[in-house]
Design an enzyme around this catalytic site. Sequence first.
Site: not given
Ligand code: KIV
Length: 263
Positions: A44, A181, A114, A112
Amino acid sequence: MGKKVTIKTLQSMRGQDKIVMITAYDALFASLFDEYVDVILVGDSLNMSFAGQPDTLSATMDQMIYHTKAVGVGAKKSFLLFDMPFGSYTNNDMALSNAVRVYQETKADAIKVEGGKEKVDMIRFLSDNSIAVFGHIGLKPQSARGEGGYNVKGKTKDEKQSIIEDALALESAGAVALIIEGVKSDVAAAVTSAVNIPIIGIGAGNDVDGQVLVWSDMLGFFEEFTPKFVKRFIDGSGLVRNAIKEYSSEVKSGEFPNEQFRY
Ligand code: KIV
């Protein structure tokens, strides 16, 4: 073209071979990256580096699906990872219906999300419904506005312990891999030795199973700011500026198109 990378491939690379991950937002760049990386993440982050927004929060499911479809055309063998946008997984049912949409409308191999311990129920629910989930712990860009900025995590003993607990909780809930991260290197190292799933770092040092970078950062196109952990492997914006300047001056002077470029 190499063999298609699956979650089994990534798990077998742990401790043997570093996992290389990069973001991509379109078919053209995905096809350039595909041969050299193991995982392509449709992050994102596209909301910032592609759409020019100040953070990732306004990315939508429709936009992420559009870009993931495009990336899926260029990514023939890499593992394809879909980043669930802010607000698309605030409860289990919403998370599952959006994840099902991702699997039905794109070629993504996994999604993915968070979050740490607070996401355990949701990740278990998604895993029980045949969705492969990557967790994202440490600095979570979708929480940055609420937290008042992008702050390195794991600086205190308690914070370090809490991140390790997040990783263990997500692993036991069924997460297939984790992104970590913006943490001190020793935190990422401790997480990597505490769990048995692949740990991919970004701004997390080298004692992890692999690295991810945002393509427009590492190719030197994104100029708003450069975090300490970003290495610019080429000066993309400089190269583009020089080329476009030359094109402009050749068109103005009439030098382009010369005989070579005419029918
Ligand atoms: O959105 C993204 O590019 C990410 C990376 C920073 C891992 O989540």
